[in-house]
Design an enzyme around this catalytic site. Sequence first.
Site, PDB file in Angstrom:
ATOM      1  N   ASP A  40       0.871  -1.170   0.000  1.00  0.00           N
ATOM      2  CA  ASP A  40       0.000   0.000   0.000  1.00  0.00           C
ATOM      3  C   ASP A  40       0.907   1.219   0.000  1.00  0.00           C
ATOM      4  O   ASP A  40       1.432   1.616   1.040  1.00  0.00           O
ATOM      5  CB  ASP A  40      -0.905  -0.012   1.234  1.00  0.00           C
ATOM      6  CG  ASP A  40      -1.737   1.257   1.371  1.00  0.00           C
ATOM      7  OD1 ASP A  40      -1.805   2.037   0.406  1.00  0.00           O
ATOM      8  OD2 ASP A  40      -2.317   1.474   2.465  1.00  0.00           O
ATOM      9  N   LYS A  57       2.947  11.626  -3.440  1.00  0.00           N
ATOM     10  CA  LYS A  57       1.975  10.807  -4.179  1.00  0.00           C
ATOM     11  C   LYS A  57       0.916  11.698  -4.833  1.00  0.00           C
ATOM     12  O   LYS A  57       0.404  11.380  -5.910  1.00  0.00           O
ATOM     13  CB  LYS A  57       1.314   9.805  -3.230  1.00  0.00           C
ATOM     14  CG  LYS A  57       0.230   8.944  -3.871  1.00  0.00           C
ATOM     15  CD  LYS A  57      -0.327   7.951  -2.866  1.00  0.00           C
ATOM     16  CE  LYS A  57      -1.478   7.150  -3.417  1.00  0.00           C
ATOM     17  NZ  LYS A  57      -1.991   6.158  -2.442  1.00  0.00           N
ATOM     18  N   GLU A 110      -7.405   0.686  -4.290  1.00  0.00           N
ATOM     19  CA  GLU A 110      -7.342   0.567  -2.827  1.00  0.00           C
ATOM     20  C   GLU A 110      -8.653   0.084  -2.200  1.00  0.00           C
ATOM     21  O   GLU A 110      -8.623  -0.800  -1.328  1.00  0.00           O
ATOM     22  CB  GLU A 110      -6.892   1.909  -2.230  1.00  0.00           C
ATOM     23  CG  GLU A 110      -5.423   2.200  -2.536  1.00  0.00           C
ATOM     24  CD  GLU A 110      -5.012   3.640  -2.308  1.00  0.00           C
ATOM     25  OE1 GLU A 110      -5.857   4.431  -1.836  1.00  0.00           O
ATOM     26  OE2 GLU A 110      -3.852   3.989  -2.598  1.00  0.00           O
ATOM     27  N   ASP A 119     -12.811   5.131   1.864  1.00  0.00           N
ATOM     28  CA  ASP A 119     -11.354   5.164   2.017  1.00  0.00           C
ATOM     29  C   ASP A 119     -10.873   6.611   2.028  1.00  0.00           C
ATOM     30  O   ASP A 119     -10.710   7.236   0.974  1.00  0.00           O
ATOM     31  CB  ASP A 119     -10.704   4.382   0.879  1.00  0.00           C
ATOM     32  CG  ASP A 119      -9.182   4.293   1.005  1.00  0.00           C
ATOM     33  OD1 ASP A 119      -8.627   4.896   1.941  1.00  0.00           O
ATOM     34  OD2 ASP A 119      -8.561   3.622   0.159  1.00  0.00           O
TER      35      ASP A 119
END
Length: 496
Positions: free
Chosen positions: A8, A70, A171, A193
């Site tokens: 992850d 990211k 994810e 999420d």
Amino acid sequence: MGRSIGIDLGTTNTVVAVLHEGRPQVVEDDKGYRVLPSVVSVDDFGTATVGHAARNKILTDPDRTVYAFKRLMGRRFDSEQAVEARKRVGYEIRPAADGLCTLRLGNQVLTPVEVSALVLQTAKEMAERALGEPVDEAVITVPAYFNHQQRAATFEAARVAGLRCERLLNEPTAAALAYGFRRDSDRTIVVYDLGGGTFDVSVLHLSGGVYEILATKGDTYLGGEDFDYRLVDYLADHFQTQTGVDLREDRTALQRIKDAAERAKCELSFTDRTTVLVPRITPQHNLELAVTRLTLESLVEDLVDRTLDVTRRALSDAGLQLSDIDDVILVGGQTRMPRVREAISGLFGREPSRGVHPEEVVAIGAAVHAASLTDRDDAPQHVLIDVTPFDLGIDVIGGLFQPIIPRNTHVPTSETRAFATSQDDQEAVRVTVRQGDSRFADENEFLGEFIMSGLTPAPRMQTKVEVTFRIDSNGMLHVSAMEPGTGESRRITIRN
């Protein structure tokens, strides 16, 4: 052949997991840490430090230490998100020759792909030390709303890190795999999420080892970082009112406030009141202010509401009502905030599931899927039916956007459309590809331009070109083109 792991690769932290003796396990480093901060620092000699040691340098060497990169993966320097990031981070973001972003770490200039590769390489080494054997394959998770460029950048980061990325796994889908591992159930669930930098929500149906994603929505620039900055602005505004000094104009001071705000936010998940104290924030002043949970909640209420709106739209796309959902899975560290849990409970009329670890569940799901791709006898068996989360289409006459592959179409998928030349003796056709929900082309996100050259000269509307858009199981876009009149295929140039 080495082992295959699940990673992850998060905005704030990276987590590594593996399936060992039939059970998923999160990998610990040599100090017992189960998470690897997604932070990279470079010293005067060009030596990189990754993880906890790098995180400790955010305050002391803010111009040499990068984090939250990211959010810049696959982003153009002039994008709204990159412009906002330049106001917030302690390091310098520069334009690259191709229009994307580069990051300056002291004397070094690296791309988001290169710093992500350093994190992935460290994660790989963690796993190899823990397992005592080589690791060369991985399933890496990405936000469901990552576009083609962002997914391609993640693939490239894995390659640079020496990992063969077997699959990019969304994810929320990974979280559902972890939730359903070794469960024989028939349930419809929502995965909410909310991580450090991105937000996704997916609606899924689980039955007999089949995971069917019914709909996905998201925002790749909404996460815990944004919650932090609401408190940063609150503290900085208070200090400016008291002293006339805007701490946001000093990179070191900004990072000190950011660190204090993040700690205060976490503390307010367990207490109703805390005091933020940053001594000697300027040579003449300390920053000291009491902050209550109610104050923090008022600062971020619109962000929470944005996530609920996205959740409602995902349910609408799936054709479901709130009452049709059997369980809600909360993923990501920001879901530990009481106001977030209260908002989800209020929306669905029930408490969310507490059966998964918010920070580890995505890596565990990735590890389960990584094991399923091997030929081992004990490999778990499941079927994933995922979707593309956005409309993918082209610009058409009048500045409009024509969807070719609608959002929430099952992937892999392909669709072919025929185009005709608009001018006599036209030898090339340009197709501009975008993703988004608007009817107007320039309101959607630009993905690339596809140029078909070498066409047969003919009067307008006589020469046809068939362009095929294909999305593979990793969510990657592939394009091919053919002139039916001649049967000749042509190479299409993709320019970001």
